[in-house]
Design an enzyme around this catalytic site. Sequence first.
Site, PDB file in Angstrom:
ATOM      1  N   CYS A  63       0.885  -1.167   0.000  1.00 43.10           N
ATOM      2  CA  CYS A  63       0.000   0.000   0.000  1.00 43.10           C
ATOM      3  C   CYS A  63       0.918   1.209   0.000  1.00 43.10           C
ATOM      4  O   CYS A  63       1.541   1.510   1.021  1.00 43.10           O
ATOM      5  CB  CYS A  63      -0.921   0.017   1.210  1.00 43.10           C
ATOM      6  SG  CYS A  63      -1.972   1.503   1.261  1.00 43.10           S
TER       7      CYS A  63
ATOM      8  N   CYS B 270      -0.447   4.251   2.540  1.00 42.92           N
ATOM      9  CA  CYS B 270      -0.446   4.094   4.002  1.00 42.92           C
ATOM     10  C   CYS B 270      -0.127   2.651   4.357  1.00 42.92           C
ATOM     11  O   CYS B 270       0.992   2.207   4.160  1.00 42.92           O
ATOM     12  CB  CYS B 270      -1.772   4.556   4.589  1.00 42.92           C
ATOM     13  SG  CYS B 270      -3.228   3.800   3.823  1.00 42.92           S
ATOM     14  N   SER B 271      -1.109   1.918   4.858  1.00 41.74           N
ATOM     15  CA  SER B 271      -0.847   0.521   5.238  1.00 41.74           C
ATOM     16  C   SER B 271      -2.083  -0.337   5.028  1.00 41.74           C
ATOM     17  O   SER B 271      -2.360  -1.229   5.841  1.00 41.74           O
ATOM     18  CB  SER B 271      -0.389   0.444   6.700  1.00 41.74           C
ATOM     19  OG  SER B 271      -1.372   0.997   7.558  1.00 41.74           O
ATOM     20  N   CYS B 272      -2.843  -0.069   3.961  1.00 44.56           N
ATOM     21  CA  CYS B 272      -4.014  -0.889   3.663  1.00 44.56           C
ATOM     22  C   CYS B 272      -3.580  -2.345   3.517  1.00 44.56           C
ATOM     23  O   CYS B 272      -2.609  -2.648   2.819  1.00 44.56           O
ATOM     24  CB  CYS B 272      -4.701  -0.392   2.393  1.00 44.56           C
ATOM     25  SG  CYS B 272      -5.415   1.263   2.555  1.00 44.56           S
TER      26      CYS B 272
END
Length: 216
Positions: free
Chosen positions: A120, A123-125
Amino acid sequence: MPHDHPSHSHTGLSPSGHPYRADNDTPLTYWQVMEIAMRELLVEKGVTTPAEIQAQIDTMDARSPANGAALVARAWTDPAFKARLMENASDAAREMGYDIGPLHLVAVENTADTHNVIVCTLCSCYPRNLLGLPPDWYKSRAYRSRVVKTPRAVLAEFGLDLPDDVTVRVHDSTADMRYIVLPARPCGTDALDEAALAALVTRDSMIGTGLPRSPE
């Protein structure tokens, strides 16, 4: 904290393999303040209770890569389920009892000539419902930027050296879409049942930065 891969530089972040994390005793952000205010308001209005909120948090924290491993093992042993997984991974996950909410889940399959890896970049999906909390390195700026530009170099740092004739495909998750890698089934596992196969599936193999374990 155990890892699914041998010790390495984790995309060159630090000798210990973990990015620097500052103390979290800074002032609350606007969104943190809003979350607290909304939570307290919902409790005050009787919409929910602190116990219900904690129960939901506990449910979320209980999610682990074992969920995704069971999904992979089922696909390895059931061709019809695999076809459904590749066509609509969201429905296939729900079929196994995993609540992934409204997110669109996409399964990408590793083959002899194609290797997939997920990231991602914003961000940190991450498919938390199937893999649990993301590792720190997945959220790091180093991984998010480098795996897109130099995926082979990053994979090599995870101990995964792919032949030159294997195509590496990087899949960028979004706020409403997640990916999960369906790794190739290890050789010598024809006699294993789903439970034994699931034990071979690592978290990193479902991200694409590793491979399943080999049978003993």
